[in-house]
Design a protein around this motif. Structure first.
Motif, PDB file in Angstrom:
ATOM      1  N   LEU A   1      39.677  68.666  21.973  1.00 12.33           N
ATOM      2  CA  LEU A   1      40.830  68.257  21.163  1.00 12.33           C
ATOM      3  C   LEU A   1      40.678  66.816  20.685  1.00 12.33           C
ATOM      4  O   LEU A   1      41.597  66.238  20.140  1.00 12.33           O
ATOM      5  N   LYS A   2      39.488  66.255  20.923  1.00 15.21           N
ATOM      6  CA  LYS A   2      39.175  64.875  20.517  1.00 15.21           C
ATOM      7  C   LYS A   2      40.128  63.874  21.152  1.00 15.21           C
ATOM      8  O   LYS A   2      40.575  62.926  20.532  1.00 15.21           O
ATOM      9  N   SER A   3      40.446  64.098  22.409  1.00 14.51           N
ATOM     10  CA  SER A   3      41.346  63.217  23.135  1.00 14.51           C
ATOM     11  C   SER A   3      40.552  62.458  24.188  1.00 14.51           C
ATOM     12  O   SER A   3      39.623  63.000  24.784  1.00 14.51           O
ATOM     13  N   ASP A   4      40.915  61.217  24.436  1.00 11.45           N
ATOM     14  CA  ASP A   4      40.264  60.408  25.461  1.00 11.45           C
ATOM     15  C   ASP A   4      40.731  60.892  26.828  1.00 11.45           C
ATOM     16  O   ASP A   4      41.896  60.758  27.173  1.00 11.45           O
ATOM     17  N   SER A   5      39.811  61.465  27.585  1.00  9.42           N
ATOM     18  CA  SER A   5      40.197  62.046  28.868  1.00  9.42           C
ATOM     19  C   SER A   5      39.681  61.269  30.060  1.00  9.42           C
ATOM     20  O   SER A   5      39.929  61.650  31.189  1.00  9.42           O
ATOM     21  N   GLU A   6      38.967  60.182  29.829  1.00 11.99           N
ATOM     22  CA  GLU A   6      38.359  59.441  30.936  1.00 11.99           C
ATOM     23  C   GLU A   6      39.398  59.042  31.983  1.00 11.99           C
ATOM     24  O   GLU A   6      39.238  59.301  33.161  1.00 11.99           O
ATOM     25  N   HIS A   7      40.481  58.415  31.561  1.00  8.78           N
ATOM     26  CA  HIS A   7      41.502  57.961  32.504  1.00  8.78           C
ATOM     27  C   HIS A   7      42.345  59.113  33.039  1.00  8.78           C
ATOM     28  O   HIS A   7      42.848  59.063  34.141  1.00  8.78           O
ATOM     29  N   LEU A   8      42.470  60.158  32.265  1.00  6.30           N
ATOM     30  CA  LEU A   8      43.350  61.260  32.615  1.00  6.30           C
ATOM     31  C   LEU A   8      42.909  61.998  33.874  1.00  6.30           C
ATOM     32  O   LEU A   8      43.722  62.445  34.659  1.00  6.30           O
ATOM     33  N   PHE A   9      41.620  62.096  34.080  1.00  6.63           N
ATOM     34  CA  PHE A   9      41.117  62.925  35.171  1.00  6.63           C
ATOM     35  C   PHE A   9      40.544  62.148  36.340  1.00  6.63           C
ATOM     36  O   PHE A   9      40.090  62.748  37.306  1.00  6.63           O
ATOM     37  N   SER A  10      40.568  60.838  36.305  1.00  2.00           N
ATOM     38  CA  SER A  10      39.948  60.064  37.382  1.00  2.00           C
ATOM     39  C   SER A  10      40.656  60.283  38.724  1.00  2.00           C
ATOM     40  O   SER A  10      39.996  60.404  39.756  1.00  2.00           O
ATOM     41  N   GLY A  11      41.978  60.355  38.729  1.00  2.00           N
ATOM     42  CA  GLY A  11      42.701  60.603  39.978  1.00  2.00           C
ATOM     43  C   GLY A  11      42.392  61.981  40.542  1.00  2.00           C
ATOM     44  O   GLY A  11      42.132  62.140  41.738  1.00  2.00           O
ATOM     45  N   LEU A  12      42.406  62.988  39.667  1.00  2.00           N
ATOM     46  CA  LEU A  12      42.090  64.351  40.112  1.00  2.00           C
ATOM     47  C   LEU A  12      40.670  64.439  40.660  1.00  2.00           C
ATOM     48  O   LEU A  12      40.426  65.089  41.678  1.00  2.00           O
ATOM     49  N   LYS A  13      39.738  63.773  39.988  1.00  2.00           N
ATOM     50  CA  LYS A  13      38.342  63.784  40.449  1.00  2.00           C
ATOM     51  C   LYS A  13      38.204  63.103  41.804  1.00  2.00           C
ATOM     52  O   LYS A  13      37.458  63.574  42.667  1.00  2.00           O
ATOM     53  N   THR A  14      38.921  62.012  41.999  1.00  2.00           N
ATOM     54  CA  THR A  14      38.868  61.312  43.286  1.00  2.00           C
ATOM     55  C   THR A  14      39.423  62.186  44.397  1.00  2.00           C
ATOM     56  O   THR A  14      38.839  62.265  45.480  1.00  2.00           O
ATOM     57  N   ILE A  15      40.538  62.835  44.137  1.00  2.00           N
ATOM     58  CA  ILE A  15      41.120  63.741  45.134  1.00  2.00           C
ATOM     59  C   ILE A  15      40.108  64.812  45.523  1.00  2.00           C
ATOM     60  O   ILE A  15      39.869  65.063  46.703  1.00  2.00           O
ATOM     61  N   GLN A  16      39.499  65.421  44.532  1.00  2.00           N
ATOM     62  CA  GLN A  16      38.539  66.494  44.790  1.00  2.00           C
ATOM     63  C   GLN A  16      37.295  65.973  45.502  1.00  2.00           C
ATOM     64  O   GLN A  16      36.775  66.630  46.407  1.00  2.00           O
ATOM     65  N   GLU A  17      36.822  64.801  45.089  1.00  2.00           N
ATOM     66  CA  GLU A  17      35.622  64.251  45.713  1.00  2.00           C
ATOM     67  C   GLU A  17      35.863  63.921  47.185  1.00  2.00           C
ATOM     68  O   GLU A  17      35.036  64.245  48.041  1.00  2.00           O
ATOM     69  N   ILE A  18      36.978  63.300  47.491  1.00  2.00           N
ATOM     70  CA  ILE A  18      37.260  62.973  48.887  1.00  2.00           C
ATOM     71  C   ILE A  18      37.451  64.248  49.698  1.00  2.00           C
ATOM     72  O   ILE A  18      36.964  64.354  50.825  1.00  2.00           O
ATOM     73  N   ARG A  19      38.104  65.223  49.104  1.00  2.00           N
ATOM     74  CA  ARG A  19      38.271  66.505  49.804  1.00  2.00           C
ATOM     75  C   ARG A  19      36.915  67.114  50.147  1.00  2.00           C
ATOM     76  O   ARG A  19      36.675  67.536  51.267  1.00  2.00           O
ATOM     77  N   SER A  20      36.028  67.152  49.170  1.00  2.00           N
ATOM     78  CA  SER A  20      34.759  67.850  49.397  1.00  2.00           C
ATOM     79  C   SER A  20      33.727  67.001  50.128  1.00  2.00           C
ATOM     80  O   SER A  20      32.961  67.532  50.924  1.00  2.00           O
ATOM     81  N   LYS A  21      33.691  65.715  49.894  1.00  2.00           N
ATOM     82  CA  LYS A  21      32.648  64.875  50.497  1.00  2.00           C
ATOM     83  C   LYS A  21      33.042  64.274  51.840  1.00  2.00           C
ATOM     84  O   LYS A  21      32.202  64.067  52.693  1.00  2.00           O
ATOM     85  N   VAL A  22      34.311  63.959  52.014  1.00  2.00           N
ATOM     86  CA  VAL A  22      34.729  63.319  53.261  1.00  2.00           C
ATOM     87  C   VAL A  22      35.216  64.360  54.257  1.00  2.00           C
ATOM     88  O   VAL A  22      34.811  64.367  55.410  1.00  2.00           O
ATOM     89  N   LYS A  23      36.080  65.253  53.810  1.00  2.00           N
ATOM     90  CA  LYS A  23      36.642  66.240  54.736  1.00  2.00           C
ATOM     91  C   LYS A  23      35.626  67.325  55.077  1.00  2.00           C
ATOM     92  O   LYS A  23      35.430  67.647  56.238  1.00  2.00           O
ATOM     93  N   SER A  24      34.968  67.858  54.075  1.00  2.00           N
ATOM     94  CA  SER A  24      34.050  68.977  54.313  1.00  2.00           C
ATOM     95  C   SER A  24      32.666  68.539  54.789  1.00  2.00           C
ATOM     96  O   SER A  24      31.995  69.276  55.483  1.00  2.00           O
ATOM     97  N   HIS A  25      32.247  67.369  54.384  1.00  2.00           N
ATOM     98  CA  HIS A  25      30.920  66.864  54.761  1.00  2.00           C
ATOM     99  C   HIS A  25      31.074  65.475  55.381  1.00  2.00           C
ATOM    100  O   HIS A  25      30.521  64.502  54.895  1.00  2.00           O
ATOM    101  N   SER A  26      31.811  65.410  56.460  1.00  2.00           N
ATOM    102  CA  SER A  26      32.223  64.129  57.022  1.00  2.00           C
ATOM    103  C   SER A  26      31.077  63.241  57.499  1.00  2.00           C
ATOM    104  O   SER A  26      31.249  62.040  57.581  1.00  2.00           O
ATOM    105  N   GLY A  27      29.933  63.776  57.792  1.00  2.00           N
ATOM    106  CA  GLY A  27      28.834  62.957  58.274  1.00  2.00           C
ATOM    107  C   GLY A  27      27.901  62.467  57.184  1.00  2.00           C
ATOM    108  O   GLY A  27      26.966  61.727  57.456  1.00  2.00           O
ATOM    109  N   SER A  28      28.165  62.826  55.957  1.00  2.00           N
ATOM    110  CA  SER A  28      27.258  62.482  54.859  1.00  2.00           C
ATOM    111  C   SER A  28      27.354  61.008  54.488  1.00  2.00           C
ATOM    112  O   SER A  28      28.335  60.330  54.772  1.00  2.00           O
TER     113      SER A  28
END
Length: 180
Positions: free
Chosen positions: A104-131
């Protein structure tokens, strides 16, 4: 202090409460792009209060279950199809939303950073805590925010602001979305 002692209304945003408020509105309106998976999930999301990395990771796990698992990929894919925007059928909801936004030619960089952080911490810290990535994320949270609680609240505020924004993507979804 402002309310009780100074007799003033607080103008400070409670990020966790505000984020939940948006999602509750979406749930009440039965929007097609997001659906509450478990009504008790609102009660499970809370700020971490200790210095425990595990408590912080658990808070993000519950937040991801509430926010991210609620996005409906089929509804988003339907919008992509309607707009003739190509996407990978295996993409998750955040990637699909990004694809839609860029189509849609919209700037999405700022829009998804919070969602990406939530998902990254969920998958990298909670699921792979020793990484090593888990260690980097937790150390960065402390160095940038001082406590896990402040970091969690910052990400909730960032996500709240992006979901509440008048971005072309979310405005388009709000206006034209009809249940599939």
């Amino acid at each position: 202090i402002q309310n009780d002692f100074e007799g003033k209304f607080s103008t400070e945003i409670d990020p966790v409460h505000s984020l939940k408020s948006i999602l509750k509105k979406w749930n009440e309106r039965e929007v097609c792009w997001w659906k509450l998976t478990d009504v008790e999930q609102f009660n499970r999301v809370s700020e971490p209060f200790s210095a425990s990395k595990d408590e912080w990771a658990d808070s993000f796990l519950e937040l991801a279950k509430l926010v991210i698992e609620g996005f409906r990929t089929k509804a988003i894919q339907k919008r992509l199809d309607e707009k003739g925007i190509k996407y990978n059928k295996n993409d998750g909801s955040i990637k699909l939303l990004e694809t839609l936004c860029s189509g849609l030619k919209s700037d999405s960089e700022h829009l998804f950073s919070g969602l990406k952080t939530i998902q990254e911490i969920r998958s990298k810290v909670k699921s792979h805590s020793g990484s090593s990535r888990s260690e980097i994320l937790s150390k960065r949270a402390i160095s940038e925010h001082g406590t896990f609680r402040k970091h969690f609240c910052n990400i909730c505020l960032q996500t709240y602001k992006s979901l509440e924004s008048d971005s072309k993507l979310l405005l388009w979804l709000r206006v034209s979305c009809q249940s599939p």
